[in-house]
Write a protein that holds these residues in place. Structure first.
Motif, PDB file in Angstrom:
ATOM      1  N   ASP A   9     -17.253 -23.771  10.106  1.00  0.00           N
ATOM      2  CA  ASP A   9     -17.646 -25.124   9.702  1.00  0.00           C
ATOM      3  C   ASP A   9     -19.121 -25.383   9.995  1.00  0.00           C
ATOM      4  N   GLY A 118     -11.016 -29.842   6.303  1.00  0.00           N
ATOM      5  CA  GLY A 118      -9.940 -30.649   6.874  1.00  0.00           C
ATOM      6  C   GLY A 118      -8.606 -30.464   6.166  1.00  0.00           C
ATOM      7  N   HIS A 171     -10.878 -21.045  14.137  1.00  0.00           N
ATOM      8  CA  HIS A 171     -12.278 -21.365  13.831  1.00  0.00           C
ATOM      9  C   HIS A 171     -13.241 -20.331  14.404  1.00  0.00           C
TER      10      HIS A 171
HETATM   11 ZN   LIG Z   1     -13.330 -26.646   8.410  1.00  0.00          ZN
END
Ligand SMILES: [Zn+2]
Length: 209
Positions: A9, A118, A171
């Motif tokens: 991200d 998201g 992540h």
């Molecule tokens: Zn993301």
């Protein structure tokens, strides 16, 4: 088979944090090293801004056959709202195109998968993704590393949901708190393998290659 996927991200707010020195890094080279050490194939969903911030890390991932790269939008703005406080993009197809252009340069043969920031989407968002020739990818297992405060929580949450055919979302960001992902990875991989499951790329899981 199980597909471990890692989202890289980057929002303009996160860029500001880096520029002001409030966060050291949103890359996690230790996690990449752990994936290599454990020989775990993985699919990395990258935002365009992350690629631009970490061109060398992105190129290293692209050059390693263990990994495949895919699209996570240009600046991690939402494709539908409300979406966990993310602002909404006013140019969905532009966000996809700019990121695909960056990915094409890094990894010309990358699969045309897209993950919504998201995970938020509606019909218009699905139409935009289809119009760009991309396949949207969700998940069935949330590793919870974006919010976890201990590695044990990530391990428990991941292994609690994982089964044959699972797509796990984790992540690639460093910093806190998602910097715990690298600590959690060995136990996650051990647990997956003990169940007779094999980590593979998303392309392999979905039979695209
Ligand atoms: Zn993301």
């Amino acid at each position: 088979m199980v597909a471990l996927t890692f989202d890289a991200d980057m929002t303009s707010y996160m860029e500001g944090q880096l520029d002001r020195g409030e966060v050291d890094s949103y890359a996690n080279p230790r996690l990449i090293a752990e994936l290599r050490r454990l020989k775990v194939p993985a699919t990395i969903f990258m935002t365009g801004l992350w690629i631009k911030r970490y061109p060398d890390v992105a190129a290293g991932l692209a050059a390693d056959p263990l990994f495949e790269l895919a699209d996570h939008s240009y600046d991690h703005k939402a494709f539908s709202t409300p979406c966990y406080g993310l602002g909404r993009t006013d140019d969905m197809r532009g966000s996809l195109r700019r990121t695909e252009a960056l990915l094409d340069r890094l990894a010309p043969a990358h699969p045309r998968f897209f993950r919504f920031p998201g995970g938020c989407f509606d019909k218009a968002a699905l139409r935009a993704v289809a119009a760009e020739g991309l396949t949207p990818i969700q998940w069935d297992v949330v590793g919870g590393d974006a919010f976890a405060t201990s590695k044990d929580v990530i391990v428990r949450q991941t292994l609690g949901g994982v089964r044959g055919g699972s797509i796990v979302v984790l992540h690639l960001g460093g910093g806190k708190p998602s910097g715990l992902t690298d600590d959690a990875l060995p136990a996650i991989v051990k647990g997956i393998r003990e169940r007779g499951l094999r980590p593979v790329t998303l392309s392999t899981l979905l039979g695209h290659r």
